[in-house]
Design a protein around this motif. Structure first.
Motif, mmCIF file in Angstrom:
data_model
loop_
_atom_site.group_PDB
_atom_site.id
_atom_site.type_symbol
_atom_site.label_atom_id
_atom_site.label_comp_id
_atom_site.label_asym_id
_atom_site.label_seq_id
_atom_site.Cartn_x
_atom_site.Cartn_y
_atom_site.Cartn_z
ATOM 1 N N UNK A 137 -20.223 -8.276 0.574
ATOM 2 C CA UNK A 137 -20.963 -9.515 0.329
ATOM 3 C C UNK A 137 -20.059 -10.468 -0.442
ATOM 4 N N UNK A 138 -20.039 -11.744 -0.013
ATOM 5 C CA UNK A 138 -19.010 -12.681 -0.484
ATOM 6 C C UNK A 138 -18.944 -12.805 -2.003
ATOM 7 N N UNK A 139 -20.086 -13.030 -2.660
ATOM 8 C CA UNK A 139 -20.055 -13.264 -4.110
ATOM 9 C C UNK A 139 -19.682 -11.994 -4.862
ATOM 10 N N UNK A 140 -20.221 -10.841 -4.415
ATOM 11 C CA UNK A 140 -19.866 -9.583 -5.071
ATOM 12 C C UNK A 140 -18.388 -9.261 -4.858
ATOM 13 N N UNK A 141 -17.921 -9.526 -3.665
ATOM 14 C CA UNK A 141 -16.512 -9.269 -3.360
ATOM 15 C C UNK A 141 -15.614 -10.133 -4.249
ATOM 16 N N UNK A 142 -16.032 -11.375 -4.470
ATOM 17 C CA UNK A 142 -15.254 -12.268 -5.327
ATOM 18 C C UNK A 142 -15.161 -11.711 -6.745
ATOM 19 N N UNK A 143 -16.281 -11.228 -7.272
ATOM 20 C CA UNK A 143 -16.269 -10.661 -8.623
ATOM 21 C C UNK A 143 -15.394 -9.412 -8.681
ATOM 22 N N UNK A 144 -15.553 -8.524 -7.680
ATOM 23 C CA UNK A 144 -14.800 -7.270 -7.673
ATOM 24 C C UNK A 144 -13.299 -7.526 -7.597
ATOM 25 N N UNK A 145 -12.914 -8.437 -6.705
ATOM 26 C CA UNK A 145 -11.491 -8.724 -6.570
ATOM 27 C C UNK A 145 -10.968 -9.546 -7.746
ATOM 28 N N UNK A 146 -11.861 -10.278 -8.416
ATOM 29 C CA UNK A 146 -11.463 -10.968 -9.640
ATOM 30 C C UNK A 146 -11.057 -9.975 -10.717
ATOM 31 N N UNK A 147 -11.867 -8.936 -10.879
ATOM 32 C CA UNK A 147 -11.549 -7.896 -11.862
ATOM 33 C C UNK A 147 -10.268 -7.171 -11.465
ATOM 34 N N UNK A 148 -10.163 -6.828 -10.185
ATOM 35 C CA UNK A 148 -8.980 -6.109 -9.692
ATOM 36 C C UNK A 148 -7.719 -6.963 -9.854
ATOM 37 N N UNK A 149 -7.845 -8.254 -9.540
ATOM 38 C CA UNK A 149 -6.708 -9.160 -9.674
ATOM 39 C C UNK A 149 -6.263 -9.312 -11.118
ATOM 40 N N UNK A 150 -7.230 -9.359 -12.048
ATOM 41 C CA UNK A 150 -6.887 -9.461 -13.470
ATOM 42 C C UNK A 150 -6.127 -8.222 -13.928
ATOM 43 N N UNK A 151 -6.566 -7.057 -13.442
ATOM 44 C CA UNK A 151 -5.877 -5.812 -13.799
ATOM 45 C C UNK A 151 -4.470 -5.808 -13.215
ATOM 46 N N UNK A 152 -4.354 -6.197 -11.944
ATOM 47 C CA UNK A 152 -3.047 -6.201 -11.280
ATOM 48 C C UNK A 152 -2.088 -7.178 -11.945
ATOM 49 N N UNK A 153 -2.609 -8.338 -12.368
ATOM 50 C CA UNK A 153 -1.749 -9.348 -12.971
ATOM 51 C C UNK A 153 -1.420 -9.075 -14.430
ATOM 52 N N UNK A 154 -2.409 -8.603 -15.201
ATOM 53 C CA UNK A 154 -2.218 -8.441 -16.633
ATOM 54 C C UNK A 154 -1.751 -7.073 -17.071
ATOM 55 N N UNK A 155 -1.862 -6.085 -16.182
ATOM 56 C CA UNK A 155 -1.502 -4.723 -16.557
ATOM 57 C C UNK A 155 -0.051 -4.568 -16.959
#
Length: 506
Positions: A137-155
């Motif tokens: 689902x578009x909005x849930x996917x956006x939130x999930x990938x937002x969290x994943x992207x933050x981890x990938x970028x900030x880790x």
């Protein structure tokens, strides 16, 4: 209006948000490991008696195995199932980390690093493809990938902090042992809460020629950039490796066009949106690696920061990445086309890089370095989130693993290229500056000041290149990526009819 037959809606997994916790934990472990070992390397080198010529292999052994086997790992995830591959990857990564922490000599440590790369190549694409098939689902996917992207970028920046703390207050071996609790918790959680959709398997036979060609081709490419750093860009072995990489990867493309069940279906990369993501993300990572590499050296050697303080200095960038990813990228992704997030995000990051080109021998952290890092974090976080989501956009579930692997491949190859390319540029600029200012060094103190000034000149020159590379990434994202707003997905049935993830439309 006539009724049309529609496929029954697949109910989302009620435990998908719990699953995200453990997928994110595994991703954090992999990203942390990319930088945490850098901080510990001088101590490990002294303890194990690693020669200066061999110390680069502590980093390169991991990069070669990880970068070379990512596509293979993505295909294994599609074949075995993502959950099984995810758990196997975590288990193997933990065992390899234990071996590295217990290393008694150079060979043992290098072998452990190579094994970490092998199992990381299984783990990383399995983690991302699990998100792709669990959040539709578009909005849930956006939130999930937002969290994943933050981890990938900030880790990576968090790895600098953790590496500094463990090395300074405990022992370099703990930079390996720290992976074990991450892996145990993530694997246990995955077994309990992850349920992979059954229809996403790809049970075709493995494309062995494709595996061999792409693995040797990517290893040759990564190794070529590594040798360029030490031997020069025009040396025979460097040029030979580049030629070999080009021939092997061209042969791989030809094989993929002809075999019945290709390792990398060309439809995955020839789509202009996914291709634009892979290319722009790879370029952006080249620029970002330049920042991590040179700013770490600058803070410690020129400004005299401790390893721990150096890690803390990167925290504002981590905060910027998390904010950009979860508060800007995730909120706007369902409202605007992806290129209007990625291109401006890369440009904002490039402005941060532009500020950092002004570093000097006594630069103020609050006045110059801090705003540069914040802008870098905000820009990259905003761009990473839609990039992670769009990279698996429109793929059939059976291709989700290999499409996810391409994201990691572009980042890993970009990181290897960035390290070698920018380090060579910095070293050359430093040598040129020192040669032209040799007469200034009339005393030991003046010689040391000149050495530092030459080093800063080299760092600044390389950061200018990083600025240009980020601008190029923004231009590619804006020109190639043309996916529309996600809320238009409901208007078309093509995605559903083709069993695709209905998130963004072309």
């Amino acid at each position: 209006m006539p009724k049309t037959d529609a496929l029954p809606a697949i109910q989302p997994d009620p435990r998908r948000w719990k699953a995200l916790i453990f997928i994110g934990l595994a991703q954090l472990m992999v990203v942390l490991d990319a930088t945490i070992v850098n901080i510990a390397l001088p101590s490990a080198q002294k303890d194990l008696g690693i020669t200066d010529g061999n110390r680069q292999w502590v980093i390169t052994a991991y990069a070669l195995a990880f970068g070379g086997l990512l596509l293979f790992g993505g295909r294994i995830a599609d074949l075995w199932g993502r959950k099984r591959t995810f758990v196997v990857g975590l288990t193997g990564f933990a065992l390899a980390s234990a071996l590295g922490g217990a290393a008694a000599n150079t060979a043992m440590l290098l072998g452990a690093r190579a094994l970490q790369g092998v199992f990381g190549a299984l783990l990383a694409p399995a983690a991302l493809s699990l998100l792709a098939v669990m959040f539709t689902e578009a909005k849930e996917r956006a939130k999930a990938f937002g969290i994943y992207g933050a981890i990938a970028g900030g880790g990576g920046a968090i790895g600098l902090i953790l590496g500094g703390l463990l090395t300074e207050y405990m022992n370099w071996r703990w930079t390996f042992f720290v992976n074990i609790p991450f892996a145990v918790v993530a694997a246990a959680g995955a077994v309990m809460v992850i349920r992979e959709p059954a229809q996403g398997r790809n049970r075709n036979r493995l494309d062995i020629p494709g595996v061999l060609l792409v693995t040797t081709g990517l290893v040759s490419l990564v190794y070529a950039f590594t040798r360029a750093e030490s031997d020069g860009w025009t040396s025979g072995i460097t040029l030979g490796l580049f030629v070999a990489a080009a021939v092997l990867l061209a042969a791989f493309a030809l094989v993929e066009m002809k075999v019945k069940a290709p390792l990398l279906p060309l439809r995955v990369v020839l789509d202009r949106n996914r291709g634009g993501v892979y290319l722009s993300l790879g370029l952006a990572v080249i620029g970002m690696f330049g920042l991590f590499l040179f700013l770490t050296y600058y803070l410690q050697i020129v400004l005299g920061y401790s390893p721990v303080l150096t890690g803390v200095a990167f925290l504002p960038m981590v905060a910027g990445m998390i904010t950009g990813s979860t508060q800007i990228g995730a909120r706007l992704m369902t409202r605007v086309p992806a290129r209007y997030l990625m291109a401006p995000g890369f440009l904002v990051a490039s402005v941060g890089m532009l500020i950092l080109t002004q570093i000097g021998l006594d630069t103020s952290y609050p006045a110059l370095i801090l705003p540069g890092l914040i802008l870098m974090g905000l820009g990259m976080g905003t761009a990473f989130m839609p990039a992670m989501s769009l990279a698996t956009h429109g793929v059939e579930p059976r291709d989700a693993g290999v499409a996810s692997a391409m994201v990691n491949t572009s980042q890993q190859v970009g990181g290897a290229i960035g390290t070698a390319l920018l380090n060579t540029i910095a070293a050359s600029a430093t040598a040129t500056w020192l040669a032209s200012h040799a007469a200034v060094a009339t005393s030991p103190a003046a010689a040391q000041a000149a050495q530092f000034q030459g080093m800063v000149h080299g760092f600044s020159t390389a950061i200018w290149w990083s600025f240009g590379i980020l601008v190029a990434a923004a231009a590619i994202a804006f020109v190639l990526i043309n996916a529309g707003r996600p809320d238009h997905a409901a208007a078309g049935s093509g995605a559903a009819e083709n069993n695709e993830v209905p998130v963004l439309v072309h």
